[in-house]
Motif scaffolding. Structure first.
Motif, PDB file in Angstrom:
ATOM      1  N   THR A   2       0.846  -1.187   0.000  1.00 54.02           N
ATOM      2  CA  THR A   2       0.000   0.000   0.000  1.00 54.02           C
ATOM      3  C   THR A   2       0.888   1.247   0.000  1.00 54.02           C
ATOM      4  O   THR A   2       1.919   1.277   0.657  1.00 54.02           O
ATOM      5  CB  THR A   2      -0.862   0.039   1.282  1.00 54.02           C
ATOM      6  OG1 THR A   2      -1.329  -1.279   1.526  1.00 54.02           O
ATOM      7  CG2 THR A   2      -2.028   0.981   1.144  1.00 54.02           C
ATOM      8  N   THR A   3       0.471   2.243  -0.727  1.00 51.13           N
ATOM      9  CA  THR A   3       1.207   3.504  -0.705  1.00 51.13           C
ATOM     10  C   THR A   3       0.468   4.473   0.214  1.00 51.13           C
ATOM     11  O   THR A   3      -0.746   4.614   0.116  1.00 51.13           O
ATOM     12  CB  THR A   3       1.288   4.097  -2.123  1.00 51.13           C
ATOM     13  OG1 THR A   3       1.858   3.106  -2.967  1.00 51.13           O
ATOM     14  CG2 THR A   3       2.152   5.338  -2.153  1.00 51.13           C
ATOM     15  N   LEU A  10      -7.544   7.389   6.302  1.00 46.34           N
ATOM     16  CA  LEU A  10      -7.737   5.956   6.050  1.00 46.34           C
ATOM     17  C   LEU A  10      -9.168   5.553   6.407  1.00 46.34           C
ATOM     18  O   LEU A  10      -9.786   6.135   7.309  1.00 46.34           O
ATOM     19  CB  LEU A  10      -6.719   5.157   6.861  1.00 46.34           C
ATOM     20  CG  LEU A  10      -5.264   5.548   6.531  1.00 46.34           C
ATOM     21  CD1 LEU A  10      -4.296   4.975   7.544  1.00 46.34           C
ATOM     22  CD2 LEU A  10      -4.904   5.092   5.118  1.00 46.34           C
ATOM     23  N   GLY A  70      -0.752  -4.286   7.027  1.00 43.71           N
ATOM     24  CA  GLY A  70      -0.645  -5.531   6.268  1.00 43.71           C
ATOM     25  C   GLY A  70      -0.279  -6.721   7.133  1.00 43.71           C
ATOM     26  O   GLY A  70      -0.443  -7.856   6.719  1.00 43.71           O
TER      27      GLY A  70
END
Lengths: 133, 127
Positions: A2-3, A10, A70
């Motif tokens: 993810t960038t 978010l 993640g």
């Protein structure tokens, strides 16, 4: 991967807190303080009702951060103040709404600021995390 | 009241806790986390809380009056099943505000010779 971009908001996540989950957390964590399970006891020490373990609320926020990162393995720093108790009456599902903003991004880390709300009240203060990219 | 001489002292843990895959799984499940190959970021509290509680109770503080003020984790090596962890506790500060005693304890979770996780608990002992 993810960038993340500084200033990025978010997507929020909603967690459910109820008496059964407090019992489950008490057993899993070893924190059997009766203020988190026994209404009579909680009221006897001046609380409005049973309250969630601060560490349960923080743990749920940790789950949110792990998901953003993640993996739990990517969470490097995580801190919060327990500013308001999460009151959990019997038979009620209390909603904890967690959201975060990316404060800044370095070469291999991102800093997040987190907001955790119950009934439109912030229950954590200064909630921050650093995750590995 | 906490003896001021204890501030700054480190109490080296005398036992080791072996992290089991079951303990990680049940802690993760309680938080709705499906990943169990590595412990959730707050898992260290399951080891540090008991150690700090024992230390502060032995130092004369009344655990039935405690409220959790804040908590901070620095994770250098994520905890996984099979690790044997020693918990060293340092009383970093103690102060009295409006009759309440506010104590910050740092717990270092040591795996072999390295510090895997440091976690700071600020606890408020109500007057």
């Amino acid at each position: 991967m993810t960038t993340f971009i500084a200033g990025q908001e978010l997507a929020p996540k909603v967690f459910t807190i109820n008496r059964a989950r407090l019992v489950q957390y008490a057993n899993a964590s070893g924190d059997q303080n009766p203020i988190h399970q026994n209404e009579e006891f909680a009221k006897s020490v001046g609380l409005e009702n049973v309250i969630a373990h601060g560490m349960f609320t923080m743990g749920l926020v940790g789950q949110y951060i792990s998901q953003i990162a993640g993996s739990s393995a990517k969470v490097r720093e995580f801190s919060a103040r327990f500013t308001k108790p999460v009151v959990v009456p019997a038979g009620i599902d209390v909603q904890l709404i967690v959201s975060a903003t990316v404060v800044d991004v370095d070469s291999d880390i991102a800093r997040l600021e987190i907001v955790a709300m119950c009934s439109e009240v912030k229950v954590l203060g200064m909630a921050k995390a650093v995750i590995s990219l | 009241m906490l003896n001021p001489d204890l501030v700054g002292r480190t109490f080296v843990g005398t036992t080791k806790t072996t992290i089991s895959s079951e303990s990680i799984a049940s802690f993760a499940d309680a938080l709705g986390e499906s990943e169990t190959t590595v412990a959730p970021p707050t898992f260290g509290i399951t080891i540090s809380l008991e150690e700090s509680q024992t230390l502060l109770q032995d130092s004369g503080l009344d655990w039935s009056r405690v409220v959790h003020g804040d908590q901070r984790f620095e994770i250098f090596t994520p905890l996984i099943a099979g690790m044997q962890v020693r918990c060293d506790c340092t009383i970093e500060s103690a102060r009295v505000v409006a009759g309440n005693e506010i104590v910050t304890v740092r717990a270092d979770l040591i795996v072999e010779t390295k510090n895997a996780v440091s976690t700071w608990s600020t606890l408020v002992f109500r007057a």
